[in-house]
Write a protein that holds these residues in place. Structure first.
Motif, PDB file in Angstrom:
ATOM      1  N   ARG A  28      42.438   0.948   7.743  1.00  0.00           N
ATOM      2  CA  ARG A  28      42.457   1.648   9.023  1.00  0.00           C
ATOM      3  C   ARG A  28      41.032   1.802   9.536  1.00  0.00           C
ATOM      4  O   ARG A  28      40.107   2.142   8.789  1.00  0.00           O
ATOM      5  CB  ARG A  28      43.093   3.022   8.855  1.00  0.00           C
ATOM      6  CG  ARG A  28      44.576   2.981   8.535  1.00  0.00           C
ATOM      7  CD  ARG A  28      45.158   4.373   8.505  1.00  0.00           C
ATOM      8  NE  ARG A  28      45.089   5.015   9.816  1.00  0.00           N
ATOM      9  CZ  ARG A  28      45.517   6.258  10.047  1.00  0.00           C
ATOM     10  NH1 ARG A  28      46.030   6.979   9.071  1.00  0.00           N
ATOM     11  NH2 ARG A  28      45.430   6.777  11.260  1.00  0.00           N
ATOM     12  N   ARG A  29      40.860   1.508  10.804  1.00  0.00           N
ATOM     13  CA  ARG A  29      39.534   1.619  11.386  1.00  0.00           C
ATOM     14  C   ARG A  29      39.107   3.076  11.494  1.00  0.00           C
ATOM     15  O   ARG A  29      39.918   3.948  11.797  1.00  0.00           O
ATOM     16  CB  ARG A  29      39.494   0.958  12.762  1.00  0.00           C
ATOM     17  CG  ARG A  29      39.680  -0.541  12.722  1.00  0.00           C
ATOM     18  CD  ARG A  29      39.512  -1.128  14.093  1.00  0.00           C
ATOM     19  NE  ARG A  29      40.408  -0.509  15.065  1.00  0.00           N
ATOM     20  CZ  ARG A  29      40.249  -0.578  16.383  1.00  0.00           C
ATOM     21  NH1 ARG A  29      39.213  -1.221  16.894  1.00  0.00           N
ATOM     22  NH2 ARG A  29      41.114  -0.001  17.198  1.00  0.00           N
ATOM     23  N   THR A  30      37.850   3.300  11.264  1.00  0.00           N
ATOM     24  CA  THR A  30      37.335   4.654  11.375  1.00  0.00           C
ATOM     25  C   THR A  30      37.227   5.052  12.846  1.00  0.00           C
ATOM     26  O   THR A  30      37.279   4.203  13.744  1.00  0.00           O
ATOM     27  CB  THR A  30      35.941   4.753  10.725  1.00  0.00           C
ATOM     28  OG1 THR A  30      35.026   3.945  11.481  1.00  0.00           O
ATOM     29  CG2 THR A  30      35.973   4.268   9.276  1.00  0.00           C
ATOM     30  N   LYS A  31      37.042   6.312  13.072  1.00  0.00           N
ATOM     31  CA  LYS A  31      36.889   6.793  14.443  1.00  0.00           C
ATOM     32  C   LYS A  31      35.641   6.208  15.083  1.00  0.00           C
ATOM     33  O   LYS A  31      35.625   5.931  16.291  1.00  0.00           O
ATOM     34  CB  LYS A  31      36.837   8.324  14.462  1.00  0.00           C
ATOM     35  CG  LYS A  31      38.182   8.990  14.174  1.00  0.00           C
ATOM     36  CD  LYS A  31      38.098  10.498  14.335  1.00  0.00           C
ATOM     37  CE  LYS A  31      39.467  11.142  14.117  1.00  0.00           C
ATOM     38  NZ  LYS A  31      39.403  12.617  14.263  1.00  0.00           N
ATOM     39  N   VAL A  32      34.612   6.005  14.272  1.00  0.00           N
ATOM     40  CA  VAL A  32      33.377   5.410  14.808  1.00  0.00           C
ATOM     41  C   VAL A  32      33.647   3.982  15.280  1.00  0.00           C
ATOM     42  O   VAL A  32      33.196   3.563  16.353  1.00  0.00           O
ATOM     43  CB  VAL A  32      32.272   5.416  13.739  1.00  0.00           C
ATOM     44  CG1 VAL A  32      31.054   4.622  14.207  1.00  0.00           C
ATOM     45  CG2 VAL A  32      31.867   6.850  13.397  1.00  0.00           C
ATOM     46  N   ALA A  36      33.489   2.507  19.074  1.00  0.00           N
ATOM     47  CA  ALA A  36      32.645   1.356  19.412  1.00  0.00           C
ATOM     48  C   ALA A  36      33.453   0.276  20.121  1.00  0.00           C
ATOM     49  O   ALA A  36      32.986  -0.348  21.084  1.00  0.00           O
ATOM     50  CB  ALA A  36      31.996   0.793  18.147  1.00  0.00           C
ATOM     51  N   ASP A  37      34.687   0.066  19.645  1.00  0.00           N
ATOM     52  CA  ASP A  37      35.548  -0.933  20.269  1.00  0.00           C
ATOM     53  C   ASP A  37      35.904  -0.530  21.696  1.00  0.00           C
ATOM     54  O   ASP A  37      35.890  -1.359  22.618  1.00  0.00           O
ATOM     55  CB  ASP A  37      36.828  -1.106  19.444  1.00  0.00           C
ATOM     56  CG  ASP A  37      37.738  -2.173  20.015  1.00  0.00           C
ATOM     57  OD1 ASP A  37      37.298  -3.333  20.129  1.00  0.00           O
ATOM     58  OD2 ASP A  37      38.893  -1.849  20.369  1.00  0.00           O
ATOM     59  N   LYS A  38      36.212   0.738  21.890  1.00  0.00           N
ATOM     60  CA  LYS A  38      36.536   1.217  23.236  1.00  0.00           C
ATOM     61  C   LYS A  38      35.325   1.114  24.159  1.00  0.00           C
ATOM     62  O   LYS A  38      35.449   0.748  25.339  1.00  0.00           O
ATOM     63  CB  LYS A  38      37.023   2.665  23.166  1.00  0.00           C
ATOM     64  CG  LYS A  38      37.514   3.228  24.494  1.00  0.00           C
ATOM     65  CD  LYS A  38      38.675   2.401  25.045  1.00  0.00           C
ATOM     66  CE  LYS A  38      39.918   2.510  24.180  1.00  0.00           C
ATOM     67  NZ  LYS A  38      41.039   1.727  24.732  1.00  0.00           N
TER      68      LYS A  38
END
Length: 248
Positions: A28-32, A36-38
């Motif tokens: 699962r991707r971290t919030k960071v 960054a993706d957004k």
């Protein structure tokens, strides 16, 4: 008569030789990472819209709609439109400036103080044209945006801030290549170079129409094959001897 003992039941394995290997669980991707993706999505969307409509023809709401998020999210990341615009310019400016500075430094070192005008221009122009020609649609959008804003007062300030160091490095090498040339002629030569580069990056399609399709403004390889040679001849043509100030 002996009674045969029951054979123990063998529990069937859930995975046999014919069973596919279960796919590893995706991390699962971290919030960071999600943030960054957004941010990249927002910058890509803004870059495209600014390249088409300019700074004053785009709102934060327009960018939010293109990304598919509520406009309040844009306000969370950027307090106003100019900060978003500055971030769009800065993101790729660092990449192109770093690549060109490295190309110029490598060329200067390789020529051991004896550069040519065309060689210096190729280090500066070809590196950039490769980036815009091979970097995909987002880089082409950035090129069109740069061409547009470089002709506005606010955009010119951003160009100064981000690109002056690499331009002055080119000028420094051109002075070595043209030791007898008046300094103002070298700066005028660069002025004409950047005008041709910006027009090419703008991709207006005018060269296509003028040539009846013989030339394609999207063909960065064709531009690269000609621009540095053409501009080098221009430098040599306009270059005048330095004025000797004489004894003080």
């Amino acid at each position: 008569m002996a009674i045969a003992e029951p054979r123990p039941k063998i529990k069937a394995s859930r995975q046999t030789a014919d069973s596919p290997t279960p796919a590893p669980k995706r991390r699962r991707r971290t919030k960071v990472e999600q943030r960054a993706d957004k941010m990249e999505q927002i910058l890509d969307a803004a870059e495209y819209l600014f390249s088409v409509h300019g700074l004053y023809g785009v709102t934060l709401k327009d960018v939010a709609q293109r990304v598919g998020v509520h406009h309040t999210l844009l306000n969370y990341y950027f307090t106003d439109k100019k900060k978003l615009f500055d971030a769009v310019i800065a993101r790729r400016a660092e990449v192109t400036s770093t690549l060109r500075m490295r190309a110029l430094d490598d060329y200067d070192a390789a020529t051991k103080g004896k550069p040519t005008v065309e060689g210096a221009l190729r280090a500066f122009l070809d590196t950039d044209l490769d980036l815009y020609g091979q970097g995909g649609e987002n880089w082409k959008n950035y090129g069109a945006l740069g061409a547009q804003v470089s002709n506005t007062p606010y955009g010119a300030e951003l160009m100064d801030y981000h690109f002056d160091p690499v331009v002055l490095r080119l000028i420094e090498i051109l002075k070595k290549a043209l030791p007898g040339c008046a300094e103002e002629d070298i700066f005028w030569g660069y002025h004409f170079v950047t005008g041709a580069l910006m027009l090419s990056l703008a991709r207006t399609g005018r060269i296509n129409r003028l040539s009846g399709g013989l030339c394609d403004g999207e063909d960065f390889e064709a531009i690269k094959a000609r621009m540095a040679s053409f501009m080098a001849a221009g430098f040599l043509s306009i270059c005048k001897p330095k004025t000797d100030p004489g004894p003080a």
